[in-house]
Structures are given as structure tokens and as C-alpha cells.
Design a protein around this motif. Structure first.
Motif, mmCIF file in Angstrom:
data_model
loop_
_atom_site.group_PDB
_atom_site.id
_atom_site.type_symbol
_atom_site.label_atom_id
_atom_site.label_comp_id
_atom_site.label_asym_id
_atom_site.label_seq_id
_atom_site.Cartn_x
_atom_site.Cartn_y
_atom_site.Cartn_z
ATOM 1 N N THR A 174 0.666 -1.158 -0.157
ATOM 2 C CA THR A 174 0.011 -0.060 0.022
ATOM 3 C C THR A 174 0.850 1.354 -0.131
ATOM 4 O O THR A 174 0.342 2.230 -0.635
ATOM 5 C CB THR A 174 -0.744 0.191 1.200
ATOM 6 O OG1 THR A 174 -1.711 -1.060 1.258
ATOM 7 C CG2 THR A 174 -1.850 1.355 1.124
ATOM 8 N N GLU A 175 2.074 1.321 0.674
ATOM 9 C CA GLU A 175 2.894 2.330 0.677
ATOM 10 C C GLU A 175 3.981 2.408 -0.656
ATOM 11 O O GLU A 175 4.773 3.280 -0.713
ATOM 12 C CB GLU A 175 3.855 2.295 1.843
ATOM 13 C CG GLU A 175 3.003 2.231 3.241
ATOM 14 C CD GLU A 175 3.891 1.948 4.282
ATOM 15 O OE1 GLU A 175 5.160 1.998 4.289
ATOM 16 O OE2 GLU A 175 3.461 1.595 5.665
ATOM 17 N N GLY A 176 3.699 1.477 -1.478
ATOM 18 C CA GLY A 176 4.605 1.657 -2.836
ATOM 19 C C GLY A 176 5.730 0.937 -2.821
ATOM 20 O O GLY A 176 6.466 0.982 -3.695
ATOM 21 N N GLU A 177 5.965 -0.076 -1.967
ATOM 22 C CA GLU A 177 7.248 -0.590 -1.835
ATOM 23 C C GLU A 177 7.426 -1.609 -2.723
ATOM 24 O O GLU A 177 6.274 -2.603 -2.922
ATOM 25 C CB GLU A 177 7.490 -1.305 -0.362
ATOM 26 C CG GLU A 177 7.792 -0.259 0.853
ATOM 27 C CD GLU A 177 9.459 0.250 0.443
ATOM 28 O OE1 GLU A 177 10.047 -0.413 -0.293
ATOM 29 O OE2 GLU A 177 9.866 1.113 1.240
ATOM 30 N N ARG A 180 11.366 -6.517 -3.561
ATOM 31 C CA ARG A 180 12.515 -6.337 -3.057
ATOM 32 C C ARG A 180 12.743 -5.673 -1.738
ATOM 33 O O ARG A 180 13.560 -6.163 -0.853
ATOM 34 C CB ARG A 180 13.622 -6.335 -4.026
ATOM 35 C CG ARG A 180 13.769 -7.119 -5.152
ATOM 36 C CD ARG A 180 15.005 -6.958 -5.858
ATOM 37 N NE ARG A 180 15.176 -7.885 -7.084
ATOM 38 C CZ ARG A 180 15.742 -9.139 -7.114
ATOM 39 N NH1 ARG A 180 16.347 -9.604 -5.589
ATOM 40 N NH2 ARG A 180 15.835 -9.949 -8.007
ATOM 41 N N GLY A 181 12.103 -4.505 -1.640
ATOM 42 C CA GLY A 181 12.113 -3.607 -0.696
ATOM 43 C C GLY A 181 11.457 -4.240 0.435
ATOM 44 O O GLY A 181 11.852 -4.107 1.824
ATOM 45 N N ILE A 182 10.221 -4.851 0.134
ATOM 46 C CA ILE A 182 9.631 -5.569 1.144
ATOM 47 C C ILE A 182 10.129 -6.620 1.845
ATOM 48 O O ILE A 182 10.171 -6.795 3.154
ATOM 49 C CB ILE A 182 8.284 -6.019 0.716
ATOM 50 C CG1 ILE A 182 7.225 -4.880 0.171
ATOM 51 C CG2 ILE A 182 7.370 -6.884 1.692
ATOM 52 C CD1 ILE A 182 6.061 -5.449 -0.411
ATOM 53 N N GLY A 183 10.951 -7.213 1.120
ATOM 54 C CA GLY A 183 11.900 -8.581 1.746
ATOM 55 C C GLY A 183 12.931 -7.995 2.618
ATOM 56 O O GLY A 183 13.267 -8.585 3.517
ATOM 57 N N ILE A 209 -1.232 -6.889 -8.586
ATOM 58 C CA ILE A 209 -0.818 -6.240 -7.259
ATOM 59 C C ILE A 209 -1.977 -5.024 -6.855
ATOM 60 O O ILE A 209 -2.311 -4.889 -5.933
ATOM 61 C CB ILE A 209 0.546 -6.249 -7.036
ATOM 62 C CG1 ILE A 209 1.486 -7.219 -6.849
ATOM 63 C CG2 ILE A 209 0.731 -4.932 -5.814
ATOM 64 C CD1 ILE A 209 2.822 -7.026 -6.930
ATOM 65 N N PRO A 210 -2.044 -4.171 -7.738
ATOM 66 C CA PRO A 210 -3.099 -3.096 -7.454
ATOM 67 C C PRO A 210 -4.355 -3.383 -7.177
ATOM 68 O O PRO A 210 -4.797 -2.650 -6.301
ATOM 69 C CB PRO A 210 -3.005 -2.114 -8.868
ATOM 70 C CG PRO A 210 -1.706 -2.446 -9.626
ATOM 71 C CD PRO A 210 -1.298 -3.878 -8.933
#
Length: 229
Positions: A174-177, A180-183, A209-210
Motif C-alpha cells: 500500500t505504501e508503494g514498496e 525486494r524492498g518488502i523482503g 498487485i494494484p
């Protein structure tokens, strides 16, 4: 052609026109007609005949309907001029439509608020202003309403099996991550995140995903949408 205006601008102009209107103005057109060409496509302008004693006999007429493209709801069927009793969603009718106009007529002044509610199978968020006919004695014969629709979302149920990792993934999406950034944020491998997201898409029946993010937000809003008192 006049430039399109924001909800705040049009609301202010409607208020100015309403304040300066003569007592018992017969037609609401004198208030809204000068502004009708300034409405954005996400705005809905309606006139409501509130003369009947029974609110189910009120009649709604659409001066301008919502005309952004959407596959979420049969918008054309919802935006047909009709009596309130013919509106296809009785819950929305009694929780949101009827109170808005009954209260405006009782208080004899414009009413403005933000609404998050459900209409049929769609969650809708909008700002709304309702202006009743100004009348010193007796009862208003009509109301004008302007709706500025922010979004339409599909209804969805909250998946109670979500664990803290799933919830973290959904929040970061939801924050646009990116995945890879989430991992990195959750100290999990990129492949684990992708697997989790695939499972979430399947659980929510999301196409991408959206769509997954929209369904997750809708699930939360669906439980918090309040009657319009």
C-alpha cells in the motif's frame, strides 16, 4: 465554456446562490444551472422533490451523473430518475439517502459531510453538500445535492487467516514498496515475498498487485462504513 471547478469552489458558489435566492424559490434550476457546465466527470448533481410526506415518495432527478469509466457497478442503472422507493439498494436508501434530505429539510440549512458507504456491491467515498429550498414558512419542496466522488472500490471480505507477515506485506504494498524492498524490510527473501503475494492474490481473487491492494483496503472500509446520520 467555463473552466472545470473543484468541489470546494462549486460548493461555495452554490452556497452564495442559495443565500441570495428569494424565499420560496420555485425551481432549483436558478441555483444550479449557472454552474452545471463547471462540473468534473466524477461529480454528481441531483435535484430531489421532497414535497411528499413519506420519504419513500421523494423523487430524485439526475442533472449530471458520474461518467468516469468503471467496471465496478452498473452506474447507469443507479443514476436513473425515480422515486426513492424504486432505488435498487434499500440499505443505502434508508441509511444514507433518506436521512440526508430529511435532516436538510428539517434544519432548513445546507448540510455538508464526507460519506464512506456501500452501494450494492461497491464501496463508495464522496463529499456531499445538500441545499434545501429556502422557505420562511411551511416546508421545502426541493433539495439540491452535489456529490464529489473520490473512489469506487469492489467489496471484499477480510481474510481472517492473514498472519503478521501477510499484513506487513499488504501494508508495504500500500505504501508503494517493491517486492525486494518488502523482503528487506521483513528480513525475508525476495522469492518468499513473491510466493506470499501470489498466495494473497489467490485468497483475495485479485488479478494483480494494484487490484490486491484495492481489495484489501475495501475489506477494511467495508467493516467501517457508517450509516449517514
Amino acid at each position: 465554456m467555463s473552466p472545470l471547478a473543484t468541489f470546494q469552489q462549486i460548493s461555495r458558489l452554490l452556497m452564495d446562490s442559495w443565500i441570495s435566492s428569494p424565499d420560496g424559490l420555485a425551481s432549483p434550476e436558478d441555483i444550479y444551472l449557472p454552474l452545471s457546465d463547471r462540473l468534473r466527470p466524477n461529480m454528481v448533481l441531483i435535484a430531489v422533490d421532497v414535497r411528499p410526506v413519506n420519504p419513500l415518495d421523494f423523487r430524485i432527478d439526475f442533472i449530471q451523473g458520474y461518467h468516469l469509466r468503471t467496471g465496478l457497478a452498473d452506474v447507469s442503472s443507479l443514476q436513473q430518475s425515480r422515486s426513492f422507493s424504486e432505488f435498487p439498494d434499500t440499505r443505502f436508501l434508508h441509511d444514507t439517502m433518506i436521512p440526508a434530505y430529511v435532516v436538510a429539510v428539517q434544519r432548513q440549512r445546507p448540510m455538508m459531510r464526507r460519506v464512506v458507504t456501500r452501494v450494492l456491491d461497491t464501496i463508495i467515498s464522496y463529499d456531499r453538500i445538500v441545499l434545501p429550498q429556502r422557505i420562511t414558512t411551511g416546508r421545502s419542496s426541493w433539495c439540491i445535492a452535489l456529490l464529489d466522488i473520490h473512489f469506487l472500490l469492489p467489496t471484499a471480505s477480510t481474510d481472517q487467516s492473514l498472519d503478521h507477515v501477510d499484513l506487513g506485506i499488504l501494508q508495504l504494498l500500500t505504501e508503494g514498496e517493491p517486492t525486494r524492498g518488502i523482503g528487506s524490510e521483513l528480513n525475508l527473501s525476495h522469492r518468499t515475498i513473491e510466493h506470499r503475494i501470489d498466495h494473497l492474490k489467490s485468497s483475495f481473487r485479485a488479478r494483480n498487485i494494484p487490484h490486491l491492494v484495492a481489495l484489501w483496503i475495501a475489506a477494511g472500509l467495508g467493516g467501517s462504513a457508517e450509516p449517514d446520520n
